[in-house]
Design an enzyme around this catalytic site. Sequence first.
Site, short mmCIF file in Angstrom:
data_model
loop_
_atom_site.label_atom_id
_atom_site.label_comp_id
_atom_site.label_asym_id
_atom_site.label_seq_id
_atom_site.Cartn_x
_atom_site.Cartn_y
_atom_site.Cartn_z
N ASP A 93 0.86 -1.17 0.00
CA ASP A 93 0.00 0.00 0.00
C ASP A 93 0.90 1.24 0.00
OD1 ASP A 93 -2.31 1.65 0.46
OD2 ASP A 93 -1.81 1.66 2.59
N ASP A 119 -0.35 5.05 0.99
CA ASP A 119 -0.64 6.04 2.01
C ASP A 119 -0.51 5.46 3.41
OD1 ASP A 119 -1.80 8.51 0.47
OD2 ASP A 119 -2.70 6.75 -0.48
#
Length: 289
Positions: A80, A82
């Site tokens: 991922d 963020d």
Amino acid sequence: MYVTTLIAKPGGLQPALVEALRNAWGGQSAQWLAADEAAEFAMERMPDNADDVWADVQGQGVDLIVQPLDGRRKKMLLADMDSTMIQQECIDELADEAGVGARVADITARAMNGELDFEAAIDERVGLLAGLPVQVIADVLANRITHMPGGRALVQTMKAHGGYAALVSGGFTAFTSAVAEALGFDENRANTLAVEGAALTGQVVRPILGQQAKLEALNEITARLGITPADVLAVGDGMNDLLMLQNAGTGVALHGKPALQEKCRVRVNHGDLTALLYLQGYAKTEFVT
């Protein structure tokens, strides 16, 4: 065989703790991966009280991972972006520039904890950015975005040992492309912000990349590479990462939201991204930066 790995911030792991746990669990000689930071020992079976001990050492600023020894070093990183590979939520930073930061940050926090539908939440947040000049994206990248410590070492070390690195985000391609290039990812996938003229329209180009799309990325990329999901180390922090983490060989909740931590076996709350190298058995002297 199983292996126990203990990880803390530099200087935070006491040899006495490692030895006490090794003795209690009947482990083999401890191997230090980084002095006063990371150590491991092998043992013959999974301890019955691993969850209780995990909770105890968390209070001492130590992350504890117990996993099968065989196959722990992975061939692919699926990450991922963020609050995982970077320290911010990009949409929150854009919203702050647009003057709606507090409102958007609240929606983001609830969505990442699984309290809101991800697709509806991203539509609502992006809608508040309508009319924001596209140039603001470059400004945010230059002045507001910082990489999570250890990220480049994680990507480059795994790649140096034949691994593949993919960045898959529910955020936006304008950010993932820059982060992927800076850290050395082989590919990136994310959502696309619709633009008209020199401003954002407040819409997201369909289809929206969410939890299911991250799982599809895991399956598609591994099939293309001729490996299996068991060969993958996946990392994320929010509930939209859950399926990806549950289906990878090792799924790590990194500083994860409470709802995600409840569903993940491997949790890193005190270490940075180099913890993902330590839990694969890499010593600090092997890191490629």
